[in-house]
Design an enzyme around this catalytic site. Structure first.
Site, mmCIF file in Angstrom:
data_model
loop_
_atom_site.group_PDB
_atom_site.id
_atom_site.type_symbol
_atom_site.label_atom_id
_atom_site.label_comp_id
_atom_site.label_asym_id
_atom_site.label_seq_id
_atom_site.Cartn_x
_atom_site.Cartn_y
_atom_site.Cartn_z
ATOM 1 N N LYS A 1 26.804 -4.674 -4.498
ATOM 2 C CA LYS A 1 28.223 -4.448 -3.808
ATOM 3 C C LYS A 1 28.841 -3.794 -2.958
ATOM 4 O O LYS A 1 30.256 -3.522 -3.032
ATOM 5 C CB LYS A 1 28.012 -3.275 -5.523
ATOM 6 C CG LYS A 1 28.059 -4.011 -5.953
ATOM 7 C CD LYS A 1 28.305 -3.436 -7.903
ATOM 8 C CE LYS A 1 27.424 -3.129 -8.982
ATOM 9 N NZ LYS A 1 27.851 -2.295 -9.945
ATOM 10 N N HIS B 1 6.159 5.990 11.281
ATOM 11 C CA HIS B 1 5.053 5.352 9.905
ATOM 12 C C HIS B 1 4.261 7.310 10.173
ATOM 13 O O HIS B 1 3.191 6.834 9.838
ATOM 14 C CB HIS B 1 4.539 4.129 9.799
ATOM 15 C CG HIS B 1 4.309 3.764 8.757
ATOM 16 N ND1 HIS B 1 4.544 4.776 7.226
ATOM 17 C CD2 HIS B 1 3.830 3.051 8.283
ATOM 18 C CE1 HIS B 1 3.592 3.990 6.417
ATOM 19 N NE2 HIS B 1 3.193 3.120 6.429
ATOM 20 N N ARG C 1 11.751 4.033 3.053
ATOM 21 C CA ARG C 1 10.936 3.014 3.869
ATOM 22 C C ARG C 1 12.532 1.168 4.135
ATOM 23 O O ARG C 1 12.926 1.956 3.448
ATOM 24 C CB ARG C 1 10.320 1.978 3.276
ATOM 25 C CG ARG C 1 9.450 1.119 4.450
ATOM 26 C CD ARG C 1 8.766 0.083 4.593
ATOM 27 N NE ARG C 1 7.530 0.958 4.427
ATOM 28 C CZ ARG C 1 6.265 0.883 4.731
ATOM 29 N NH1 ARG C 1 6.228 -1.186 4.277
ATOM 30 N NH2 ARG C 1 5.119 0.853 5.016
ATOM 31 N N ARG D 1 0.775 -1.550 0.436
ATOM 32 C CA ARG D 1 0.176 0.573 -0.016
ATOM 33 C C ARG D 1 0.832 1.106 0.242
ATOM 34 O O ARG D 1 0.523 2.254 -1.092
ATOM 35 C CB ARG D 1 -0.990 0.238 1.545
ATOM 36 C CG ARG D 1 -2.215 -0.475 0.771
ATOM 37 C CD ARG D 1 -2.625 -1.158 2.461
ATOM 38 N NE ARG D 1 -1.563 -2.081 2.935
ATOM 39 C CZ ARG D 1 -2.394 -3.445 2.966
ATOM 40 N NH1 ARG D 1 -3.107 -4.320 2.309
ATOM 41 N NH2 ARG D 1 -0.756 -4.912 2.957
ATOM 42 N N THR D 2 1.512 1.116 0.738
ATOM 43 C CA THR D 2 2.207 2.063 1.237
ATOM 44 C C THR D 2 3.202 3.263 -0.282
ATOM 45 O O THR D 2 2.508 3.868 -0.898
ATOM 46 C CB THR D 2 3.711 2.713 2.678
ATOM 47 O OG1 THR D 2 2.954 2.460 3.320
ATOM 48 C CG2 THR D 2 4.221 3.834 1.997
HETATM 49 C C1 NCD Z 1 2.259 -0.324 7.977
HETATM 50 C C2 NCD Z 1 3.279 -0.526 8.513
HETATM 51 O O1 NCD Z 1 4.815 -1.140 7.329
HETATM 52 O O2 NCD Z 1 3.587 -0.280 9.220
HETATM 53 N N1 NCD Z 1 1.683 -1.279 7.200
HETATM 54 C C3 NCD Z 1 0.585 -0.030 6.237
HETATM 55 O O3 NCD Z 1 1.628 0.985 5.786
HETATM 56 N N2 NCD Z 1 0.389 0.455 5.479
HETATM 57 C C4 NCD Z 1 1.500 -1.575 9.407
HETATM 58 C C5 NCD Z 1 2.429 -3.142 9.450
HETATM 59 O O4 NCD Z 1 2.875 -3.949 8.780
HETATM 60 O O5 NCD Z 1 1.508 -4.294 9.618
#
Ligand code: NCD
Length: 297
Positions: A77, A126, A98, A49-50
């Site tokens: 590398k 997040h 991320r 999703r993100t």
């Molecule tokens: C969350 C995350 O990555 O922290 N997911 C997300 O970004 N929608 C929650 C999760 O992974 O449980």
């Protein structure tokens, strides 16, 4: 140009302004505010999703998208994270990062010539998930003030929960915590929230008097399940909701769901977690505009 590393980078007024901007994008799904810009997603951890909603948001604002994948990069590398980010920031106008380590986005910001958006750093924060969570609450209820929000599941390792709590400090919202002992909220965050936390329980059914229930999955990738005595006993089902929850309770979840919400909840009016995921696109359009400086708040 603005980076977004922690939800604490935004005050109440900015959070509400970004929610209003997201509401405009909800109505008007495409615009040209980021025409000519390049947005790069650098994900060192899995995501559905993100990453996709950020890339969709970038395309809907007229930006172009570059996707970095750790597996096929020079990290293999032996290149350092800092060198990767330094270089990436000369190829794009906004970096979305991320990473499995806490503090990685802050480290990236220190070497990047482009604004950095934290799309999740380890168990720390997040912030963009929180923004779409708050936007979903506002859409559903009109305001965050005056609501009671229960957070349930893995409150120890769940970064979405940590950012959401920090954000709620800006609002007159009551908080209930529900977690098995081994997944309790870290003490420092609890202390910071003070009397906003009205009570804490080890039983899910005791959290269902809230207006919103924010369910989370156990973050198995962040600990050794054996070592922590992990039990799979925090499951929300339709019978439990019908027995214990008020009719107006709405269930949120950052997703992915593993087994903590059974599928019989999906068709019920309690479910707003799929709508919540969809809200990621208009909110991330607003956040990209904020990062690039075309939306001022
Ligand atoms: C969350 C995350 O990555 O922290 N997911 C997300 O970004 N929608 C929650 C999760 O992974 O449980």
């Amino acid at each position: 140009m603005n980076s977004l590393i922690s939800i604490k980078d935004l005050n109440r007024q900015q959070i509400l302004a970004l929610c209003s901007q997201a509401a405009l994008h909800d109505k008007n799904k495409e615009c040209t505010t980021l025409d000519g810009k390049i947005v790069m997603t650098l994900f060192f951890e899995p995501s559905t999703r993100t990453r996709l909603s950020f890339e969709s948001a970038a395309l809907r604002t007229g930006a172009k998208v570059l996707t970095f994948t750790a597996e096929s990069s020079s990290l293999k590398k032996g290149e350092s994270f800092s060198d990767t980010v330094r270089m990436a920031s000369s190829y794009a106008d906004i970096l979305i990062i991320r990473h499995p380590e806490e503090g990685a986005s802050a480290q990236a910001k220190a070497v990047s010539s482009a604004p950095v958006i934290n799309a999740g750093d380890g168990k720390n924060e997040h912030p963009t998930q929180t923004m779409l969570d708050l936007y979903t609450i506002i859409k559903e209820r009109g305001s965050i003030d005056g609501s009671t929000i229960a957070l349930a599941g893995d409150l120890k390792y769940g970064r979405a929960v940590h950012s959401l709590l920090y954000a709620l400090k800006n609002f007159d919202a009551k908080i209930i915590l529900a977690a098995p002992q081994e997944f309790a909220l870290p003490e420092d965050i609890k202390k910071e929230m003070g009397s906003q936390i009205i009570y804490q329980t080890e039983y899910l059914h005791e959290a269902l008097e809230a207006d919103f229930l924010y369910m989370t999955r156990v973050q198995k990738e962040r600990f050794n399940p054996q070592a922590e005595g992990y039990k799979e006993d925090f499951i929300l089902s339709l019978p439990l909701l019908e027995q214990k929850a008020k009719k107006s309770l709405r269930v949120l979840h950052p997703l992915p769901r593993v087994n903590e919400i059974t599928e019989d909840v999906d068709p019920s009016p309690h479910n707003i977690y799929f709508k919540q995921a969809a809200n990621g696109v208009p909110m991330r359009m607003a956040l990209l505009e904020y990062a690039s400086g075309v939306f001022l708040c």
